[in-house]
Design a protein around this motif. Structure first.
Motif, PDB file in Angstrom:
ATOM      1  N   PHE A  49      22.678 -12.511 -15.657  1.00  0.00           N
ATOM      2  CA  PHE A  49      23.260 -11.192 -15.439  1.00  0.00           C
ATOM      3  C   PHE A  49      22.868 -10.157 -16.495  1.00  0.00           C
ATOM      4  O   PHE A  49      23.341  -9.024 -16.444  1.00  0.00           O
ATOM      5  CB  PHE A  49      24.789 -11.298 -15.342  1.00  0.00           C
ATOM      6  N   GLY A  52      21.743  -6.597 -15.312  1.00  0.00           N
ATOM      7  CA  GLY A  52      22.856  -5.810 -14.805  1.00  0.00           C
ATOM      8  C   GLY A  52      23.780  -5.341 -15.914  1.00  0.00           C
ATOM      9  O   GLY A  52      24.249  -4.202 -15.907  1.00  0.00           O
ATOM     10  N   HIS A  56      24.501  -1.555 -16.891  1.00  0.00           N
ATOM     11  CA  HIS A  56      25.915  -1.189 -16.840  1.00  0.00           C
ATOM     12  C   HIS A  56      26.355  -0.505 -18.138  1.00  0.00           C
ATOM     13  O   HIS A  56      26.885   0.603 -18.127  1.00  0.00           O
ATOM     14  CB  HIS A  56      26.739  -2.453 -16.581  1.00  0.00           C
ATOM     15  N   GLY A 112      23.803   1.785 -10.928  1.00  0.00           N
ATOM     16  CA  GLY A 112      23.480   0.557 -10.193  1.00  0.00           C
ATOM     17  C   GLY A 112      23.105   0.844  -8.752  1.00  0.00           C
ATOM     18  O   GLY A 112      22.128   0.299  -8.230  1.00  0.00           O
ATOM     19  N   ALA A 162      21.767  -8.933  -9.859  1.00  0.00           N
ATOM     20  CA  ALA A 162      22.404  -8.848 -11.173  1.00  0.00           C
ATOM     21  C   ALA A 162      22.978  -7.461 -11.425  1.00  0.00           C
ATOM     22  O   ALA A 162      24.073  -7.325 -11.967  1.00  0.00           O
ATOM     23  CB  ALA A 162      21.398  -9.218 -12.276  1.00  0.00           C
ATOM     24  N   VAL A 163      22.259  -6.443 -11.000  1.00  0.00           N
ATOM     25  CA  VAL A 163      22.723  -5.067 -11.209  1.00  0.00           C
ATOM     26  C   VAL A 163      23.928  -4.766 -10.316  1.00  0.00           C
ATOM     27  O   VAL A 163      24.915  -4.198 -10.763  1.00  0.00           O
ATOM     28  CB  VAL A 163      21.590  -4.062 -10.936  1.00  0.00           C
ATOM     29  N   SER A 164      23.857  -5.184  -9.068  1.00  0.00           N
ATOM     30  CA  SER A 164      24.914  -4.817  -8.136  1.00  0.00           C
ATOM     31  C   SER A 164      26.188  -5.626  -8.305  1.00  0.00           C
ATOM     32  O   SER A 164      27.236  -5.230  -7.820  1.00  0.00           O
ATOM     33  CB  SER A 164      24.410  -4.952  -6.684  1.00  0.00           C
ATOM     34  N   THR A 166      27.496  -6.700 -11.343  1.00  0.00           N
ATOM     35  CA  THR A 166      27.945  -6.694 -12.736  1.00  0.00           C
ATOM     36  C   THR A 166      29.115  -5.742 -12.897  1.00  0.00           C
ATOM     37  O   THR A 166      29.064  -4.611 -12.444  1.00  0.00           O
ATOM     38  CB  THR A 166      26.798  -6.264 -13.670  1.00  0.00           C
TER      39      THR A 166
END
Length: 170
Positions: A49, A52, A56, A112, A162-164, A166
């Motif tokens: 992660f 992300g 974030h 994101g 991972a981005v969506s 987190t």
């Protein structure tokens, strides 16, 4: 009267948050079963992660700077919280008015979503596939999915995942 967009958003957000936490718990469980080591599990989860978490926390930091809000410490190192959750990173910001605090809080959603949209549109040709699907050309849609670039696609999908998925603490 049909539900408004905001009401649908709220109704769908609650199960999404629940399933996201469930998914994170299951990923951690799989890592723990495979490694049989809690510290290694945290390390692997953090690596998965990290993209992300980076985006974030960076979005919180940049939005605070853009709005003229002072920032304190910035960390991307995972830490266990007293309630058993895992804090993957943080940015300390001074408390300001509700508008700036809200914008700083919303910045990961904006960043994101923008990244996932950019990746889908420019690297996966989602708009072309969507247009084909809208015109009812189902066979052409499936053929188009098969033609997506194979090289780098998995890393792009994992990065988008991972981005969506987190948030502030797991």
């Amino acid at each position: 009267m049909p539900f408004s967009g905001l009401l649908w958003f709220i109704l769908l957000l609650l199960p999404l948050v629940f399933f996201q936490r469930l998914l994170h718990r299951e990923i951690q469980a799989v890592f723990l079963i495979v490694t049989r080591n809690a510290q290694l599990t945290i390390g692997l989860f953090s690596i998965l992660f990290f993209p992300g978490v980076f985006l974030h926390e960076l979005s919180h930091f940049l939005m605070a700077k853009l709005l003229g809000v002072r920032t304190g410490r910035f960390s991307l190192m995972p830490a266990s919280l007293p309630d058993g959750r895992l804090q993957m990173g943080y940015v300390e910001t001074e408390q300001t008015d509700i508008v700036r605090d809200s914008l700083i809080g919303l910045s990961p959603l904006i960043a994101g979503s923008s990244f996932v949209a950019y990746a889908g549109i420019n690297h996966m040709q989602i708009l072309t596939l969507w247009d084909v699907l809208l015109h009812g050309q189902i066979n052409l849609f499936w053929m188009g999915l098969g033609l997506l670039p194979g090289e780098g696609l998995l890393s792009l999908v994992l990065f988008a995942f991972a981005v969506s998925s987190t948030n502030d603490a797991f």
